[in-house]
Design an enzyme around this catalytic site. Structure first.
Site, PDB file in Angstrom:
ATOM      1  N   PHE A  24      30.890  35.925  11.878  1.00 51.66           N
ATOM      2  CA  PHE A  24      30.773  36.814  10.695  1.00 51.66           C
ATOM      3  C   PHE A  24      31.893  37.663  10.709  1.00 51.66           C
ATOM      4  O   PHE A  24      32.137  38.492  11.793  1.00 51.66           O
ATOM      5  CB  PHE A  24      29.448  37.699  10.693  1.00 51.66           C
ATOM      6  CG  PHE A  24      29.307  38.605   9.549  1.00 51.66           C
ATOM      7  CD1 PHE A  24      29.189  38.271   8.400  1.00 51.66           C
ATOM      8  CD2 PHE A  24      29.540  39.840   9.991  1.00 51.66           C
ATOM      9  CE1 PHE A  24      28.690  39.411   7.574  1.00 51.66           C
ATOM     10  CE2 PHE A  24      29.232  40.894   8.982  1.00 51.66           C
ATOM     11  CZ  PHE A  24      29.121  40.562   7.600  1.00 51.66           C
ATOM     12  N   GLY A  25      32.824  37.927   9.624  1.00 51.31           N
ATOM     13  CA  GLY A  25      33.956  38.889   9.642  1.00 51.31           C
ATOM     14  C   GLY A  25      33.461  39.995   8.690  1.00 51.31           C
ATOM     15  O   GLY A  25      33.104  39.715   7.528  1.00 51.31           O
ATOM     16  N   TYR A  26      33.985  41.182   8.938  1.00 52.66           N
ATOM     17  CA  TYR A  26      33.583  42.313   8.055  1.00 52.66           C
ATOM     18  C   TYR A  26      34.654  43.143   7.920  1.00 52.66           C
ATOM     19  O   TYR A  26      34.810  44.293   7.128  1.00 52.66           O
ATOM     20  CB  TYR A  26      32.415  43.074   8.541  1.00 52.66           C
ATOM     21  CG  TYR A  26      32.797  43.810  10.094  1.00 52.66           C
ATOM     22  CD1 TYR A  26      33.623  44.909  10.155  1.00 52.66           C
ATOM     23  CD2 TYR A  26      32.524  42.903  11.160  1.00 52.66           C
ATOM     24  CE1 TYR A  26      33.745  45.313  11.545  1.00 52.66           C
ATOM     25  CE2 TYR A  26      32.798  43.294  12.736  1.00 52.66           C
ATOM     26  CZ  TYR A  26      33.426  44.577  12.592  1.00 52.66           C
ATOM     27  OH  TYR A  26      33.775  44.948  13.748  1.00 52.66           O
ATOM     28  N   GLY A  27      35.863  42.974   8.630  1.00 54.19           N
ATOM     29  CA  GLY A  27      37.157  43.885   8.452  1.00 54.19           C
ATOM     30  C   GLY A  27      38.287  42.938   8.110  1.00 54.19           C
ATOM     31  O   GLY A  27      38.017  42.074   6.960  1.00 54.19           O
ATOM     32  N   SER A  28      39.237  42.625   9.018  1.00 48.12           N
ATOM     33  CA  SER A  28      40.504  42.060   8.362  1.00 48.12           C
ATOM     34  C   SER A  28      40.028  40.553   8.528  1.00 48.12           C
ATOM     35  O   SER A  28      40.697  39.624   7.708  1.00 48.12           O
ATOM     36  CB  SER A  28      41.693  42.213   9.512  1.00 48.12           C
ATOM     37  OG  SER A  28      41.226  41.681  10.702  1.00 48.12           O
ATOM     38  N   GLU A  99      41.010  39.906  18.652  1.00 46.17           N
ATOM     39  CA  GLU A  99      40.084  40.682  18.317  1.00 46.17           C
ATOM     40  C   GLU A  99      40.074  41.458  19.845  1.00 46.17           C
ATOM     41  O   GLU A  99      39.033  42.154  20.090  1.00 46.17           O
ATOM     42  CB  GLU A  99      38.706  40.229  18.033  1.00 46.17           C
ATOM     43  CG  GLU A  99      38.690  39.758  16.684  1.00 46.17           C
ATOM     44  CD  GLU A  99      39.068  40.484  15.443  1.00 46.17           C
ATOM     45  OE1 GLU A  99      38.777  41.950  15.647  1.00 46.17           O
ATOM     46  OE2 GLU A  99      39.697  40.188  14.659  1.00 46.17           O
TER      47      GLU A  99
HETATM   48  C1  SIN Z   1      36.283  41.706  11.848  1.00 52.06           C
HETATM   49  O1  SIN Z   1      37.039  41.529  10.782  1.00 52.06           O
HETATM   50  O2  SIN Z   1      35.173  41.231  11.833  1.00 52.06           O
HETATM   51  C2  SIN Z   1      36.753  42.578  13.050  1.00 52.06           C
HETATM   52  C3  SIN Z   1      37.482  43.674  12.773  1.00 52.06           C
HETATM   53  C4  SIN Z   1      38.909  43.273  12.403  1.00 52.06           C
HETATM   54  O3  SIN Z   1      39.262  42.228  12.741  1.00 52.06           O
HETATM   55  O4  SIN Z   1      39.223  43.800  11.524  1.00 52.06           O
END
Ligand code: SIN
Length: 186
Positions: A24-28, A99
């Site tokens: 699951f990704g929530y940022g980049s 990460e």
């Molecule tokens: C994410 O995107 O899920 C983790 C934080 C990031 O890499 O910005």
């Protein structure tokens, strides 16, 4: 905890016996998909809110002048929207490096729009990691972001691309949009 979580993450879950694993990704990870995946689907996780409380020494800032990037903070009432990717276990070798600046892999339940759900992994950086910056007002976060940049580009671009990606998903995250608004008016 030291800045580099790569080695710790490799010991956290045994991924070898899975053909594929949901991430699951929530940022980049929503908008920068520089890793191979078998399938992607918008998804949500419950009990977490997205906050720009994590320092970035390696992507959107430097050790001397860290940027501010997204992490998840526990909040029972919150739902965080993002993108889920089904990946082969070996992809975590590269994701763990990407990460590595304070994020640890956590098992969470991912919910999809059709009502189905699956277990998946999420990278979360908590307040015990050495790159943690913690809370600040959205205006102060925007001021900070406006002046930071690192090997992956400007911190401003990180925020604005995330805001656009969430908009494309039809999602509104008031924390992200408030910071984007402050940045847009500078
Ligand atoms: C994410 O995107 O899920 C983790 C934080 C990031 O890499 O910005």
């Amino acid at each position: 905890m030291s800045h580099d979580t790569t080695a710790t993450n490799r010991t956290r879950q045994n991924l070898g016996n899975h053909a594929s694993i949901w991430l699951f990704g929530y940022g980049s990870l929503i908008y920068k998909t520089d890793f191979p995946f078998l399938e992607s689907r918008p998804a949500r996780i419950r009990g977490w809110k997205r906050r720009f409380w994590q320092g970035s020494h390696d992507h959107r800032g430097t050790p001397d002048s860290p940027g501010r990037v997204a992490t998840l903070v526990a909040d029972e009432a919150a739902v965080c929207s993002g993108m889920a990717y089904r990946v082969e276990p070996k992809v975590f070798e590269q994701l763990d490096v990407r990460e590595k600046n304070g994020y640890l892999r956590h098992v969470q339940t991912l919910e999809f729009a059709d009502g189905s759900s699956a277990e998946g992994l999420v990278y979360i950086a908590d307040e015990t990691n050495a790159a943690w910056l913690g809370p600040a007002t959205e205006q102060a976060i925007a001021e900070h972001v406006a002046h930071a940049s690192g090997p992956s580009g400007s911190n401003r671009e990180y925020v604005l691309r995330l805001a656009c990606a969430l908009q494309d998903l039809g999602e509104d995250d008031p924390h992200v949009s408030a910071i984007a608004r402050h940045l847009g008016t500078r």
